[in-house]
Design an enzyme around this catalytic site. Structure first.
Site, short mmCIF file in Angstrom:
data_model
loop_
_atom_site.label_atom_id
_atom_site.label_comp_id
_atom_site.label_asym_id
_atom_site.label_seq_id
_atom_site.Cartn_x
_atom_site.Cartn_y
_atom_site.Cartn_z
N LYS A 112 0.83 -1.21 0.00
CA LYS A 112 0.00 0.00 0.00
C LYS A 112 0.87 1.26 0.00
O LYS A 112 0.57 2.24 -0.67
CB LYS A 112 -0.94 0.02 1.22
CG LYS A 112 -2.14 -0.90 1.08
CD LYS A 112 -3.18 -0.29 0.15
CE LYS A 112 -4.49 -1.04 0.14
NZ LYS A 112 -4.59 -2.17 -0.73
N LYS A 119 -7.50 -17.66 -13.18
CA LYS A 119 -8.83 -17.78 -12.59
C LYS A 119 -9.66 -16.52 -12.77
O LYS A 119 -9.13 -15.47 -13.14
CB LYS A 119 -8.71 -18.16 -11.12
CG LYS A 119 -7.96 -17.18 -10.27
CD LYS A 119 -7.98 -17.65 -8.82
CE LYS A 119 -7.64 -16.48 -7.91
NZ LYS A 119 -7.80 -16.76 -6.51
N LYS A 128 -11.83 -9.90 -10.77
CA LYS A 128 -12.18 -8.63 -11.38
C LYS A 128 -10.94 -7.82 -11.76
O LYS A 128 -10.99 -6.98 -12.66
CB LYS A 128 -13.11 -7.82 -10.46
CG LYS A 128 -12.46 -7.31 -9.20
CD LYS A 128 -13.44 -6.34 -8.54
CE LYS A 128 -12.96 -5.75 -7.31
NZ LYS A 128 -12.38 -5.86 -6.24
#
Ligand code: TRP
Length: 331
Positions: free
Chosen positions: A111, A194, A197
């Site tokens: 982050k 897989k 989104k």
């Protein structure tokens, strides 16, 4: 019965990959465990959502998990911010969480790299808040994926540290839990890997997908020029479509197209059309429930209230005991 806690970050809609992964896990667990599932809206403040966005995404999560089969009579389903005791335990745990160890958490370091302008203390103490969520109910099992392993380890550290500091086995030390191998891995439509989104919206089929959009996505899924010799091994993009068919279609349908493939007679247009039809049939009832529930504010409010009441029972008890252990006394 063992107690399970899991938080759901309100980020985006559920797709078939989530449905056959995390959601199926929850559905099985609600039958066999004392489950607390909550929407992690405090956690989501680390990214500074607007007031409108915050409520909208919390509602979407509640609606979609209910539509997918979570039963508020079986599991305790609540909104994290409805349980203020969470924040008190978070504060108490933070007093024994060391800045150094928090800074070493990989997701925090990521982050810091991704959003150097918003490295807030909430991000740093994300693992303490998560520990508070779980320890608050004295849970022993946390159903999370690989990406949460380090957060789980921190949670165990904080629980053990509290127990050691106050010389008693107050918090049970939770362990990771999932049905792992028994769950199907749902591939995406882009030919590799897989469903997710982050791979782009065209790669995933959402539970609330409009049938027209769904059909378009499937028809545009990556395939190839077709088999050239009988019984040849399917390359990944084709195998992925067959796997998807094995999930949503009847076994006879799958066998039929498998045979066509093996005889080099398959026409991908027909194959995809069938896959799209079966996906629409599969998602239609869930989508319908999503639409119904979205319009039923009274029911959602009832579910959230009931969940908050149940969750507060154990939360209030844990906080009362923790305060006593720490040494807070009323005058
Ligand atoms: N961090 C989890 C995630 O990103 C969400 C979460 C918050 C959670 N609190 C939790 C998961 C407690 C398990 C237990 O998916």
């Amino acid at each position: 019965m063992e107690t399970v806690v899991s938080g759901i970050r309100p980020t985006g809609n559920l797709h078939l990959g989530n449905y056959f992964g995390a959601v199926k896990n929850f559905l099985r667990m609600q039958e066999t465990h004392n489950c607390y599932f909550f929407i992690a809206d405090y956690h989501s403040l680390t990214t500074h959502p607007t007031p409108g966005d915050l409520h909208g995404s919390v509602k979407q999560v509640l609606v979609e998990y209910l539509a997918a089969g979570l039963d508020p009579e079986k599991a305790t389903l609540y909104v994290q911010s409805d349980i203020p005791e969470t924040t008190e335990l978070y504060l108490l745990l933070n007093m024994n969480a060391y800045v150094g160890e928090l800074q070493r958490v990989t997701s925090f370091k990521d982050k810091v790299r991704q959003q150097p302008d918003n490295v807030n203390a909430g991000l740093l103490t994300y693992p303490t808040l998560m520990a508070a969520d779980v320890l608050l109910h004295k849970a022993t099992k946390v159903p999370v994926g690989k990406d949460q392993e380090q957060n789980l380890e921190m949670m165990r550290t904080f629980g053990r540290r509290f127990n050691r500091m106050y010389k008693q086995e107050f918090f049970p030390i939770p362990t990771a839990f999932n049905f792992g191998e028994t769950l199907v891995k749902v591939p995406g439509l882009d030919g590799n890997g897989k469903m997710g989104k982050s791979e782009g919206a065209a790669n995933a089929i959402y539970l609330n997908e409009d049938p027209k959009v769904l059909r378009k996505k499937v028809m545009r899924a990556v395939s190839d020029a077709g088999p050239t010799e009988p019984n040849q091994k399917k390359p990944e993009p084709i195998q992925n479509l067959f796997t998807l068919m094995s999930i949503v279609s009847e076994p006879e349908t799958l066998a039929h197209f498998d045979e066509l493939y093996n005889n080099c007679e398959i026409r991908y247009g027909d194959f995809k059309k069938q896959l799209a039809d079966d996906m629409i049939n599969f998602t239609a009832p869930i989508r319908e429930r999503i639409l119904e529930l979205s319009a039923n504010e009274a029911y959602l409010s009832k579910v959230a209230k009931m969940g908050a009441e149940k969750a507060r029972e154990s939360a209030v008890k844990t906080i009362k005991e923790a305060r006593e252990i720490i040494g807070f006394r009323h005058f």
